[in-house]
Design a protein around this motif. Structure first.
Motif, PDB file in Angstrom:
ATOM      1  N   VAL A   7     -35.232  30.915 -18.590  1.00  0.00           N
ATOM      2  CA  VAL A   7     -36.056  32.020 -19.067  1.00  0.00           C
ATOM      3  C   VAL A   7     -35.735  32.227 -20.542  1.00  0.00           C
ATOM      4  CG1 VAL A   7     -36.451  34.509 -18.944  1.00  0.00           C
ATOM      5  CG2 VAL A   7     -36.221  33.184 -16.844  1.00  0.00           C
ATOM      6  N   ASP A   8     -36.762  32.164 -21.373  1.00  0.00           N
ATOM      7  CA  ASP A   8     -36.602  32.401 -22.802  1.00  0.00           C
ATOM      8  C   ASP A   8     -37.002  33.844 -23.091  1.00  0.00           C
ATOM      9  OD1 ASP A   8     -36.530  32.465 -25.542  1.00  0.00           O
ATOM     10  OD2 ASP A   8     -37.797  30.705 -25.831  1.00  0.00           O
ATOM     11  N   ALA A   9     -35.992  34.705 -23.257  1.00  0.00           N
ATOM     12  CA  ALA A   9     -36.239  36.120 -23.536  1.00  0.00           C
ATOM     13  C   ALA A   9     -35.893  36.452 -24.983  1.00  0.00           C
ATOM     14  CB  ALA A   9     -35.428  36.983 -22.573  1.00  0.00           C
ATOM     15  N   ARG A  10     -35.854  35.442 -25.834  1.00  0.00           N
ATOM     16  CA  ARG A  10     -35.548  35.681 -27.245  1.00  0.00           C
ATOM     17  C   ARG A  10     -36.671  36.501 -27.875  1.00  0.00           C
ATOM     18  NH1 ARG A  10     -34.035  29.498 -28.528  1.00  0.00           N
ATOM     19  NH2 ARG A  10     -35.930  29.323 -27.286  1.00  0.00           N
ATOM     20  N   GLY A  11     -36.273  37.466 -28.690  1.00  0.00           N
ATOM     21  CA  GLY A  11     -37.240  38.334 -29.348  1.00  0.00           C
ATOM     22  C   GLY A  11     -37.632  39.550 -28.521  1.00  0.00           C
ATOM     23  N   LEU A  12     -37.149  39.623 -27.284  1.00  0.00           N
ATOM     24  CA  LEU A  12     -37.469  40.760 -26.407  1.00  0.00           C
ATOM     25  C   LEU A  12     -36.291  41.732 -26.379  1.00  0.00           C
ATOM     26  CD1 LEU A  12     -39.020  38.823 -23.402  1.00  0.00           C
ATOM     27  CD2 LEU A  12     -40.222  39.892 -25.320  1.00  0.00           C
ATOM     28  N   ASN A  13     -36.595  43.017 -26.337  1.00  0.00           N
ATOM     29  CA  ASN A  13     -35.553  44.036 -26.274  1.00  0.00           C
ATOM     30  C   ASN A  13     -35.418  44.571 -24.861  1.00  0.00           C
ATOM     31  OD1 ASN A  13     -34.877  43.978 -29.037  1.00  0.00           O
ATOM     32  ND2 ASN A  13     -36.694  45.170 -29.510  1.00  0.00           N
ATOM     33  N   CYS A  14     -34.295  45.243 -24.620  1.00  0.00           N
ATOM     34  CA  CYS A  14     -33.998  45.859 -23.337  1.00  0.00           C
ATOM     35  C   CYS A  14     -35.161  46.745 -22.903  1.00  0.00           C
ATOM     36  CB  CYS A  14     -32.726  46.685 -23.479  1.00  0.00           C
ATOM     37  SG  CYS A  14     -32.172  47.460 -21.968  1.00  0.00           S
ATOM     38  N   PRO A  15     -35.568  46.681 -21.693  1.00  0.00           N
ATOM     39  CA  PRO A  15     -34.992  46.002 -20.524  1.00  0.00           C
ATOM     40  C   PRO A  15     -35.655  44.667 -20.204  1.00  0.00           C
ATOM     41  CG  PRO A  15     -36.613  47.560 -19.745  1.00  0.00           C
ATOM     42  CD  PRO A  15     -36.616  47.633 -21.267  1.00  0.00           C
TER      43      PRO A  15
END
Length: 75
Positions: A7-15
């Motif tokens: 899973v590429d969650a780069r650039g995404l903030n919490c949550p």
């Protein structure tokens, strides 16, 4: 480390990194490994708490230059 899904969650903030990981883990079989890449500085703390709360094993955390990679084993 070998893994079954990424899973590429780069650039995404919490949550969002946790939510994407939760969704991906639900699609894996018990014992399979998920790799999650994140640029959110709070994700280290978030994934540790997520692992404790859900029972999924946090196998490894790699820290790079403003990027973290997590390996979670589905329970």
């Amino acid at each position: 480390m070998s893994f079954d899904r990424e899973v590429d969650a780069r650039g995404l903030n919490c949550p969002l990194p946790i939510l994407r990981a939760k969704k991906a883990l639900a699609e894996l079989q018990s014992g399979q490994v998920l790799k999650v890449m994140s640029t959110d500085p709070g994700s280290q703390r978030d994934f540790q708490a997520f692992s404790r709360q859900t029972g999924h094993e946090l196998l490894r955390t790699d820290a790079g230059d403003r990027e973290w990679t997590f390996f979670l084993k589905r329970r």
